[in-house]
Design a protein around this motif. Structure first.
Motif, PDB file in Angstrom:
ATOM      1  N   UNK A  47       0.811  -1.227   0.000  1.00 23.56           N
ATOM      2  CA  UNK A  47       0.000   0.000   0.000  1.00 23.56           C
ATOM      3  C   UNK A  47       0.842   1.273   0.000  1.00 23.56           C
ATOM      4  N   UNK A  48       2.063   1.214   0.563  1.00 16.67           N
ATOM      5  CA  UNK A  48       2.904   2.415   0.567  1.00 16.67           C
ATOM      6  C   UNK A  48       4.365   2.027   0.732  1.00 16.67           C
ATOM      7  N   UNK A  65       5.369   7.476   0.285  1.00 21.24           N
ATOM      8  CA  UNK A  65       4.312   7.671  -0.689  1.00 21.24           C
ATOM      9  C   UNK A  65       3.499   6.417  -0.896  1.00 21.24           C
ATOM     10  N   UNK A  66       2.372   6.572  -1.590  1.00 23.78           N
ATOM     11  CA  UNK A  66       1.519   5.422  -1.856  1.00 23.78           C
ATOM     12  C   UNK A  66       2.112   4.518  -2.925  1.00 23.78           C
ATOM     13  N   UNK A  67       1.996   3.207  -2.731  1.00 25.53           N
ATOM     14  CA  UNK A  67       2.385   2.238  -3.742  1.00 25.53           C
ATOM     15  C   UNK A  67       3.800   2.387  -4.260  1.00 25.53           C
ATOM     16  N   UNK A  73       0.417  -3.360  -5.869  1.00 31.10           N
ATOM     17  CA  UNK A  73       0.222  -4.762  -6.249  1.00 31.10           C
ATOM     18  C   UNK A  73      -0.240  -5.641  -5.093  1.00 31.10           C
ATOM     19  N   UNK A  74      -1.194  -6.528  -5.395  1.00 29.63           N
ATOM     20  CA  UNK A  74      -1.658  -7.557  -4.453  1.00 29.63           C
ATOM     21  C   UNK A  74      -1.035  -8.868  -4.896  1.00 29.63           C
ATOM     22  N   UNK A 100       8.337  -1.507   2.756  1.00 36.61           N
ATOM     23  CA  UNK A 100       7.023  -1.425   2.115  1.00 36.61           C
ATOM     24  C   UNK A 100       5.987  -1.699   3.183  1.00 36.61           C
ATOM     25  N   UNK A 101       4.934  -0.899   3.201  1.00 37.59           N
ATOM     26  CA  UNK A 101       3.843  -1.129   4.127  1.00 37.59           C
ATOM     27  C   UNK A 101       2.828  -2.015   3.397  1.00 37.59           C
TER      28      UNK A 101
END
Length: 126
Positions: A47-48, A65-67, A73-74, A100-101
């Motif tokens: 997610x971020x 930041x986001x992504x 990606x999932x 990465x969150x």
């Protein structure tokens, strides 16, 4: 909360970009390709991101930041996501590290650590 514990593997490859660098202006361009692999037993979504970029001159940039590259990606178990991005340093060598969150389908959040890696112009480090 009895979901299997997430396990994210992160592999990094880096390269110097001489055509985008101007050393006389202290501008050194690098590309890095990251492969994120879900080694766990449950889906997880990125997610971020959070980066610490350390220039060889001691300057540190923090980036959140986001992504990544406009995507979140999932990853199903066993799946991998690869992307290439870049960094501009003020010195011919530096490092990047961060995390990465991630979030599971159950809503559990966790950090996937990115180990420190080196960005170096060729023939600078021996």
């Amino acid at each position: 909360m009895n979901s299997p514990s997430p396990s994210i593997q992160i592999d990094v490859n880096t390269r110097f970009l001489p055509d985008q660098s101007t050393p006389e202006q202290n501008r050194y361009a690098f590309a890095y390709t990251i492969t994120i692999t879900n080694k766990g037993r449950a889906p997880a979504q990125l997610v971020s991101r959070h980066w610490l970029i350390t220039h060889g001159n001691g300057k540190i940039d923090e980036v959140r930041g986001p992504g990544v590259v406009g995507e979140t990606p999932r990853l199903m178990p066993g799946e991998a996501f690869e992307y290439t991005s870049g960094a501009i340093l003020e010195a011919p060598v530096g490092t990047m590290e961060g995390s990465y969150q991630m979030v599971t389908d159950e809503g559990d959040q966790f950090d996937a650590p990115i180990k420190r890696f080196v960005l170096s112009m060729p023939r600078v480090l021996h």
